[in-house]
Design an enzyme around this catalytic site. Structure first.
Site, mmCIF file in Angstrom:
data_model
loop_
_atom_site.group_PDB
_atom_site.id
_atom_site.type_symbol
_atom_site.label_atom_id
_atom_site.label_comp_id
_atom_site.label_asym_id
_atom_site.label_seq_id
_atom_site.Cartn_x
_atom_site.Cartn_y
_atom_site.Cartn_z
ATOM 1 N N SER A 174 13.069 2.985 3.111
ATOM 2 C CA SER A 174 13.580 3.626 4.317
ATOM 3 C C SER A 174 14.288 2.867 5.277
ATOM 4 O O SER A 174 14.027 1.533 5.152
ATOM 5 C CB SER A 174 12.461 4.633 4.982
ATOM 6 O OG SER A 174 11.453 3.502 5.485
ATOM 7 N N ARG A 177 5.219 11.021 -2.797
ATOM 8 C CA ARG A 177 4.942 10.711 -1.028
ATOM 9 C C ARG A 177 6.328 10.659 -0.382
ATOM 10 O O ARG A 177 7.105 10.103 -0.452
ATOM 11 C CB ARG A 177 4.585 9.188 -1.262
ATOM 12 C CG ARG A 177 4.332 8.827 0.240
ATOM 13 C CD ARG A 177 4.287 7.159 0.379
ATOM 14 N NE ARG A 177 3.861 6.617 1.652
ATOM 15 C CZ ARG A 177 4.309 5.580 2.101
ATOM 16 N NH1 ARG A 177 4.649 4.572 1.305
ATOM 17 N NH2 ARG A 177 3.985 5.102 3.385
ATOM 18 N N ASN A 183 8.182 -5.554 -0.981
ATOM 19 C CA ASN A 183 8.013 -4.323 -0.031
ATOM 20 C C ASN A 183 6.526 -4.272 0.332
ATOM 21 O O ASN A 183 5.786 -3.995 -0.513
ATOM 22 C CB ASN A 183 8.509 -2.967 -0.476
ATOM 23 C CG ASN A 183 8.438 -1.936 0.338
ATOM 24 O OD1 ASN A 183 7.904 -2.184 1.528
ATOM 25 N ND2 ASN A 183 9.130 -0.720 -0.066
ATOM 26 N N HIS A 192 12.818 -2.692 2.048
ATOM 27 C CA HIS A 192 12.223 -1.308 2.571
ATOM 28 C C HIS A 192 13.147 -0.253 2.113
ATOM 29 O O HIS A 192 14.305 -0.180 2.089
ATOM 30 C CB HIS A 192 12.098 -1.286 4.097
ATOM 31 C CG HIS A 192 11.278 -2.176 4.634
ATOM 32 N ND1 HIS A 192 9.904 -2.351 4.383
ATOM 33 C CD2 HIS A 192 11.606 -3.435 4.969
ATOM 34 C CE1 HIS A 192 9.400 -3.415 5.025
ATOM 35 N NE2 HIS A 192 10.411 -4.109 5.509
ATOM 36 N N PRO A 203 0.805 -1.132 -0.058
ATOM 37 C CA PRO A 203 0.078 -0.004 -0.074
ATOM 38 C C PRO A 203 0.700 1.448 0.061
ATOM 39 O O PRO A 203 1.773 1.270 0.645
ATOM 40 C CB PRO A 203 -0.891 -0.030 1.468
ATOM 41 C CG PRO A 203 -0.115 -1.122 2.125
ATOM 42 C CD PRO A 203 0.556 -2.087 1.254
ATOM 43 N N ASN A 204 0.482 2.145 -0.738
ATOM 44 C CA ASN A 204 0.666 3.542 -0.791
ATOM 45 C C ASN A 204 2.125 3.763 -1.692
ATOM 46 O O ASN A 204 2.544 4.758 -1.990
ATOM 47 C CB ASN A 204 1.310 4.126 0.514
ATOM 48 C CG ASN A 204 -0.168 4.232 1.582
ATOM 49 O OD1 ASN A 204 -1.143 4.696 0.834
ATOM 50 N ND2 ASN A 204 -0.196 3.606 2.518
ATOM 51 N N GLU A 226 12.969 -9.235 1.445
ATOM 52 C CA GLU A 226 12.206 -8.261 1.931
ATOM 53 C C GLU A 226 12.931 -6.726 1.794
ATOM 54 O O GLU A 226 14.104 -6.890 2.191
ATOM 55 C CB GLU A 226 11.896 -8.466 3.275
ATOM 56 C CG GLU A 226 11.082 -7.496 4.082
ATOM 57 C CD GLU A 226 10.810 -7.550 5.598
ATOM 58 O OE1 GLU A 226 11.127 -8.656 6.037
ATOM 59 O OE2 GLU A 226 10.267 -6.669 6.499
ATOM 60 N N ARG A 283 7.484 0.779 13.517
ATOM 61 C CA ARG A 283 7.963 0.011 12.146
ATOM 62 C C ARG A 283 9.191 -0.885 12.428
ATOM 63 O O ARG A 283 9.640 -1.415 11.362
ATOM 64 C CB ARG A 283 8.463 1.376 11.230
ATOM 65 C CG ARG A 283 7.329 2.208 10.916
ATOM 66 C CD ARG A 283 7.883 3.310 10.012
ATOM 67 N NE ARG A 283 7.011 4.507 9.715
ATOM 68 C CZ ARG A 283 5.952 4.546 9.078
ATOM 69 N NH1 ARG A 283 5.771 3.504 8.343
ATOM 70 N NH2 ARG A 283 5.144 5.751 9.252
ATOM 71 N N ARG A 342 13.062 4.826 12.570
ATOM 72 C CA ARG A 342 11.900 5.525 12.523
ATOM 73 C C ARG A 342 11.108 5.167 13.656
ATOM 74 O O ARG A 342 11.747 4.583 14.680
ATOM 75 C CB ARG A 342 11.264 5.269 11.094
ATOM 76 C CG ARG A 342 12.118 5.546 9.786
ATOM 77 C CD ARG A 342 11.356 5.465 8.577
ATOM 78 N NE ARG A 342 10.138 6.280 8.389
ATOM 79 C CZ ARG A 342 9.233 5.845 7.602
ATOM 80 N NH1 ARG A 342 9.368 5.077 6.611
ATOM 81 N NH2 ARG A 342 8.044 6.700 7.620
ATOM 82 N N ALA A 389 3.161 -0.679 4.753
ATOM 83 C CA ALA A 389 2.791 -0.906 6.282
ATOM 84 C C ALA A 389 2.184 -2.127 6.566
ATOM 85 O O ALA A 389 2.248 -2.733 7.725
ATOM 86 C CB ALA A 389 1.376 0.307 6.410
ATOM 87 N N TYR A 431 11.093 8.700 1.201
ATOM 88 C CA TYR A 431 11.227 7.711 0.425
ATOM 89 C C TYR A 431 11.934 7.784 -1.040
ATOM 90 O O TYR A 431 12.155 7.087 -1.938
ATOM 91 C CB TYR A 431 9.727 7.147 -0.013
ATOM 92 C CG TYR A 431 9.117 6.742 1.259
ATOM 93 C CD1 TYR A 431 9.576 5.765 1.859
ATOM 94 C CD2 TYR A 431 8.098 7.398 1.727
ATOM 95 C CE1 TYR A 431 8.930 4.956 2.851
ATOM 96 C CE2 TYR A 431 7.225 6.795 3.335
ATOM 97 C CZ TYR A 431 7.816 5.742 3.557
ATOM 98 O OH TYR A 431 7.312 5.184 4.796
HETATM 99 C C1 DQA Z 1 8.435 1.003 3.837
HETATM 100 C C2 DQA Z 1 8.386 1.408 5.301
HETATM 101 C C3 DQA Z 1 6.986 1.107 5.800
HETATM 102 O O1 DQA Z 1 7.277 1.336 7.522
HETATM 103 C C4 DQA Z 1 5.935 2.073 5.262
HETATM 104 O O2 DQA Z 1 4.650 1.850 5.941
HETATM 105 C C5 DQA Z 1 5.960 2.062 3.968
HETATM 106 C C6 DQA Z 1 7.038 2.008 3.161
HETATM 107 C C7 DQA Z 1 9.621 1.515 3.019
HETATM 108 O O3 DQA Z 1 9.738 1.082 1.955
HETATM 109 O O4 DQA Z 1 10.349 2.258 3.623
HETATM 110 O O5 DQA Z 1 4.864 2.174 3.295
HETATM 111 O O6 DQA Z 1 8.098 -0.273 3.596
#
Ligand code: DQA
Length: 146
Positions: free
Chosen positions: A104, A20, A76, A102, A12-13, A100, A113, A109, A79, A25
């Site tokens: 960030s 964003r 990835n 990420h 998501p997102n 996996e 997270r 953070r 959340a 990011y």
């Molecule tokens: C993320 C880190 C997650 O905590 C966050 O909710 C994301 C992006 C990252 O790529 O850093 O949506 O997975």
């Protein structure tokens, strides 16, 4: 043995990448990341199926489908990393190697997270390398798959 294909999953997102919170990011769009993954994987003899969804069930269905025709999964989970037992269970169920990613560094953070349900079923975890993390993940999986 199934075709040399990797599944790339973004949660998501992540469709909003580029606009964003670029201070967290970065400025790279999801389309650019997907193209980079296709290029890197292609150079290693793998094709890629790229999936992004804001819906947990869609991601789970994509993971299930990979059992039939993919050799590994780069994910990835956004959340859902921190909330989804169901995605972790789906990854376990398909018994494919999982990387996996990420963008960030989630560990510096917010505390919520810091825990990932997915890490327990992933072979490798990379956080904080930005888009390069996806490249490392592809190289790692491809290397292990021969
Ligand atoms: C993320 C880190 C997650 O905590 C966050 O909710 C994301 C992006 C990252 O790529 O850093 O949506 O997975």
């Amino acid at each position: 043995m199934t075709e040399r294909r990797l599944l790339l999953v973004n949660g998501p997102n992540l469709n909003l990448l580029g606009t964003r919170q670029p201070e967290i990011y970065g400025a790279t769009t999801l389309a650019q990341i997907e193209q980079m993954v296709v290029d890197v994987a292609g150079g290693l003899g793998f094709s890629v199926r790229a999936v992004q969804s804001n819906h947990e069930g869609v991601l789970i269905d994509a993971i299930h489908a990979a059992r039939d025709d993919c050799r590994g999964i780069v994910i990835n989970p956004g959340a859902f990393t921190h909330t989804s037992v169901a995605i972790a269970d789906a990854l376990s169920a398909v018994e494919l190697p999982v990387a996996e990613v990420h963008l960030s560094n989630v560990h510096r953070r917010e505390p919520f997270r810091h825990h990932s349900y997915v890490s327990a079923v992933a072979e490798m975890v990379i956080a904080g390398a930005g888009p390069l993390g996806y490249e490392y993940a592809v190289r790692y999986l491809a290397g292990g798959l021969g």
